[in-house]
Design an enzyme around this catalytic site. Sequence first.
Site, short mmCIF file in Angstrom:
data_model
loop_
_atom_site.label_atom_id
_atom_site.label_comp_id
_atom_site.label_asym_id
_atom_site.label_seq_id
_atom_site.Cartn_x
_atom_site.Cartn_y
_atom_site.Cartn_z
N PHE A 130 -8.84 9.81 1.51
CA PHE A 130 -7.86 8.97 0.84
C PHE A 130 -7.09 8.21 1.92
O PHE A 130 -6.59 8.82 2.87
CB PHE A 130 -6.94 9.88 0.02
CG PHE A 130 -6.03 9.16 -0.91
CD1 PHE A 130 -6.48 8.75 -2.15
CD2 PHE A 130 -4.71 8.91 -0.57
CE1 PHE A 130 -5.64 8.08 -3.04
CE2 PHE A 130 -3.87 8.25 -1.45
CZ PHE A 130 -4.33 7.84 -2.68
N ASP A 201 -6.08 18.74 3.02
CA ASP A 201 -5.33 18.09 1.94
C ASP A 201 -5.92 18.57 0.62
O ASP A 201 -7.09 18.33 0.33
CB ASP A 201 -5.46 16.56 2.07
CG ASP A 201 -4.57 15.82 1.08
OD1 ASP A 201 -4.26 16.38 0.01
OD2 ASP A 201 -4.18 14.67 1.39
N TYR A 226 1.83 15.85 -8.52
CA TYR A 226 1.72 15.10 -9.80
C TYR A 226 0.32 15.02 -10.36
O TYR A 226 0.10 14.42 -11.39
CB TYR A 226 2.30 13.69 -9.64
CG TYR A 226 1.81 12.90 -8.43
CD1 TYR A 226 0.58 12.27 -8.44
CD2 TYR A 226 2.61 12.80 -7.30
CE1 TYR A 226 0.14 11.56 -7.35
CE2 TYR A 226 2.16 12.08 -6.18
CZ TYR A 226 0.94 11.47 -6.22
OH TYR A 226 0.50 10.78 -5.13
N LYS A 227 -0.68 15.57 -9.65
CA LYS A 227 -2.05 15.52 -10.17
C LYS A 227 -2.27 16.75 -11.05
O LYS A 227 -1.66 16.85 -12.12
CB LYS A 227 -3.04 15.39 -9.02
CG LYS A 227 -2.90 14.01 -8.35
CD LYS A 227 -3.70 13.86 -7.08
CE LYS A 227 -3.50 12.46 -6.51
NZ LYS A 227 -3.74 12.40 -5.08
N ARG A 373 -14.01 6.76 -12.61
CA ARG A 373 -13.67 8.15 -12.31
C ARG A 373 -13.09 8.83 -13.55
O ARG A 373 -12.18 8.29 -14.19
CB ARG A 373 -12.66 8.15 -11.16
CG ARG A 373 -12.59 9.41 -10.38
CD ARG A 373 -11.71 9.24 -9.16
NE ARG A 373 -10.34 8.84 -9.52
CZ ARG A 373 -9.27 9.10 -8.78
NH1 ARG A 373 -9.40 9.71 -7.62
NH2 ARG A 373 -8.08 8.71 -9.16
C1 LIG Z 1 -3.02 11.53 -4.24
C2 LIG Z 1 -3.26 11.76 -2.80
C3 LIG Z 1 -2.26 11.54 -1.86
C4 LIG Z 1 -0.94 10.99 -2.32
O1 LIG Z 1 0.00 10.87 -1.33
P1 LIG Z 1 1.49 10.49 -1.72
O2 LIG Z 1 2.22 10.59 -0.46
O3 LIG Z 1 1.93 11.48 -2.76
O4 LIG Z 1 1.48 9.13 -2.32
C5 LIG Z 1 -2.53 11.83 -0.54
N1 LIG Z 1 -3.73 12.29 -0.15
C6 LIG Z 1 -4.73 12.50 -1.04
C7 LIG Z 1 -6.04 13.03 -0.57
C8 LIG Z 1 -4.52 12.25 -2.38
O5 LIG Z 1 -5.50 12.43 -3.25
#
Ligand SMILES: *Cc1c(COP(=O)(O)O)cnc(C)c1O
Length: 414
Positions: A130, A201, A226-227, A373
């Site tokens: 990501f 992560d 939040y996921k 997705r």
């Molecule tokens: C959703 C996600 C993030 C989100 O980062 P924020 O700082 O909360 O915006 C980071 N890394 C991964 C792999 C994600 O899927």
Amino acid sequence: MAPEPPATRAQCEALDAADPLAFARARFRLPAGVTYLDGNSLGALPADTPARVARTVEREWGEGLIGSWNAAGWIDQPQRLGARIAPLVGASADEVVCADSTSINLFKLAAAALKLRPGRPVILADAEDFPTDLYMLQGLAGLVGGVEVRALPEAAWGEALAGADVALLVSSHVNYRTGAVRDMAGWTARAHAAGALALWDLSHSAGAIVVELDACEADFAIGCGYKYLNGGPGAPAWLYVARRWQAEAQNPLSGWLGHAAPFAFEPGYREGEGMARWLCGTPSVLGMAALEAGLDTFDGVDMAAVEAKAQALCALFAATVEREAPGVFGSALPQGARRASHVSLRHPDGYAMVQALIAEGVVGDFRAPDILRFGFTPLYLGHAQVFDAACKVAEMAMSGRWRDPRFSVRAAVT
Ligand SMILES: *Cc1c(COP(=O)(O)O)cnc(C)c1O
């Protein structure tokens, strides 16, 4: 081998009738007529969240005012919520704390890892991760100087680790695009054998599949609230530091709430004990209240059952789409990879297809350049519903309704 997915709606209904997680559906409030396949991006609203947030606002803030920092336990929220996330990720209660965003937590821990491995100038990262993870590492490298972020595909990690200059391996446990699960235990062991540390992560794993941070001997981890944890838009994130590093690892964002005695108001920084030092500023109390209600949705929930049902729903969805619309979609999952909790289909017109599906009540999302997705959250989805959604995806794709120009208008968030 996993059993063959059911081929009829009646078989799906029978699976739903015997579903050990069926009780959890009532813990969510979902709009009628919508099949929500995007809990991997923003978890659905838990039924208790509105009242919980209202109580925090009206009673704790409105009536308790500043006294609620103590009386309502606001000041302890980061540790209290961390302790509730810990069992979902195979950690001990004193190894997890809630704070900041995932991006910021990545920065804090990667900086700490560099200090623990002096003389090793390379951060090895997943080129397919990501982007914020890569961006934050690039920013960190620019700040400290003399550090290189080497972003490589997984196939090249082994060779990169052999170089003896890697301080840290950073990767998502589950790839956000393809849904493939990385071998956390294996890669952590290989990093350690090469003298490096490992930071995972868990944004797409926590609350979705079984995670064993302690058993994998991970050094550090981060994740999103939040996921799959259902904490609401922009919920606070969390971080994990293995107990063996807690005395030594240092938070570079040395804010007052990470101080050993924040209310002594000393001019010099002294780091707090345990996970307290990973806090920076004042916790987001309203966000934490919503996250706590999100975590309540996991009460009495067995993560092995969640993972098994997620696998079953993913397999059902993928097989049904392929049966009803043979050859229309590609699969983003690499050959032989283990899938986590979402299915990623490929199609050059994926964006318009996703928009058309949303307009007809099947909510997924799109990831550039060509990925449709669909996330499967076992706490609020059933087999028959997923069967119907897969038939809908297939029917929509074949119908060409997605060619309507209004479905090609790009919004800011895809
Ligand atoms: C959703 C996600 C993030 C989100 O980062 P924020 O700082 O909360 O915006 C980071 N890394 C991964 C792999 C994600 O899927």
